[in-house]
Design a protein around this motif. Structure first.
Motif, mmCIF file in Angstrom:
data_model
loop_
_atom_site.group_PDB
_atom_site.id
_atom_site.type_symbol
_atom_site.label_atom_id
_atom_site.label_comp_id
_atom_site.label_asym_id
_atom_site.label_seq_id
_atom_site.Cartn_x
_atom_site.Cartn_y
_atom_site.Cartn_z
ATOM 1 N N ARG A 207 0.594 -1.213 -0.058
ATOM 2 C CA ARG A 207 -0.084 0.055 -0.106
ATOM 3 C C ARG A 207 0.773 1.341 0.110
ATOM 4 N NH1 ARG A 207 -0.244 -2.200 5.361
ATOM 5 N NH2 ARG A 207 0.166 -0.713 6.778
ATOM 6 N N THR B 84 -3.506 4.553 -5.481
ATOM 7 C CA THR B 84 -3.016 3.329 -5.807
ATOM 8 C C THR B 84 -1.351 3.343 -6.169
ATOM 9 O OG1 THR B 84 -3.473 3.893 -8.184
ATOM 10 C CG2 THR B 84 -5.303 2.796 -7.145
ATOM 11 N N ASP C 74 -0.081 2.981 -9.001
ATOM 12 C CA ASP C 74 0.386 3.713 -10.097
ATOM 13 C C ASP C 74 0.165 5.281 -9.783
ATOM 14 O OD1 ASP C 74 0.975 1.337 -11.738
ATOM 15 O OD2 ASP C 74 -1.266 1.180 -12.300
ATOM 16 N N GLN C 75 -0.867 5.421 -9.356
ATOM 17 C CA GLN C 75 -0.826 6.941 -8.859
ATOM 18 C C GLN C 75 0.083 7.603 -8.089
ATOM 19 O OE1 GLN C 75 -4.869 6.837 -7.012
ATOM 20 N NE2 GLN C 75 -6.104 7.473 -8.731
#
Length: 287
Positions: free
Chosen positions: A185, A248, A250-251
């Motif tokens: 995370r 996320t 990717d973000q």
């Protein structure tokens, strides 16, 4: 901009592949086919029959086939070749000039009849992708990996080029290769000092000795560096000191790569980017 840049990148890649791989291969295959099947004569063979007696400008018959002179008048080639090229030349473009020699006619004939673009491009893409796949499998194992390491070592010793190649290789390895580190995370921790927040990726629980020393659960966090997130620092923080972010993986990577410019919509603060001044609300003293 992202869709436009993606389209421009793919167009650039295709133009490079077409210019440096497809066209040379196509020219080599066409040359080999022309060399194998071309039939042009400088003088009529024995037993020929002129179309017009005493005049070879209209061509002649030999072995049951009609031959006509090329535009230079120095060589003769089968009439079916000339007719096929002249009737299909517009397939190569509306302003395509007619061939000027017998050899040029044969090259256009092979290109139009045996190597049309609607067949060449799909076959080339299939073969190209298959070759890339097997080359990738080869270069990840055995002698292929050794060759890649030798090439990387050679490039790393070249001045100037080594800096560019090293940066490009880091980016491509991070984007296109499978990640060995699995992120659980995204969190924010006060690093490298209190009051300064940094985005990090949780990679797991840290060591037992550190957990015992902290008297509470701890986390291993990878702190990426901008704008190259494939490098960074591994730290261990108390679980209570890590703030989970609604992002996320990717973000978070986009946020790091853009040096904080690209902020997900769900994390944007109202009025972001505007300069706000806190002016005194009390009126100035009279007089």
């Amino acid at each position: 901009m992202p869709p436009l840049l993606t389209l421009v990148l793919f167009i650039w890649a295709w133009n490079a592949i077409e210019s440096y791989i497809l066209r040379p291969m196509e020219a080599g295959i066409r040359y080999a086919v022309v060399l194998a099947m071309s039939e042009s004569l400088t003088v009529p063979p024995e037993g020929y029959e002129p179309v017009q007696p005493g005049d070879l400008s209209a061509g002649f018959y030999a072995d049951g086939q009609k031959y006509i002179p090329d535009p230079t008048g120095k060589r003769f080639l089968p009439s079916e070749v000339v007719q096929y090229v002249n009737s299909n030349l517009e397939r190569l473009g509306p302003y395509q000039p007619a061939p000027a020699t017998a050899n040029a006619y044969w090259h256009r004939y092979v290109e139009l009849r045996y190597l049309p673009r609607y067949m060449v491009v799909p076959i080339f893409l299939i073969v190209f992708l298959v070759v890339l796949y097997f080359l990738g499998r080869l270069f990840t194992h055995g002698i292929g990996r050794w060759l890649v390491n030798m090439f990387d070592g050679f490039i790393s010793r070249l001045p100037v080029i080594s800096n560019v190649y090293g940066s490009v290789k880091q980016v491509t390895d991070f984007v296109f290769s499978d990640r060995d580190i699995e992120f659980n995370r995204v969190v924010a921790v006060e690093y490298p000092r209190k009051g300064m927040w940094s985005v990090g990726f949780v990679t797991g629980n840290s060591m037992a000795d550190i957990t015992a020393a902290a008297n509470e659960p701890v986390l291993s966090v990878l702190m990426p560096t901008s704008p190259m997130p494939m490098t960074g620092f591994t730290i261990t923080v108390r679980k209570s000191e890590a703030v989970d972010l609604d992002l996320t993986i990717d973000q978070a990577i986009q946020f790091v790569v853009s040096c904080g410019v690209v902020v997900p919509s769900n994390q944007q603060v109202g009025g972001q980017g505007r300069l706000q001044l806190n002016l005194p609300t009390t009126p100035p003293d009279e007089g």
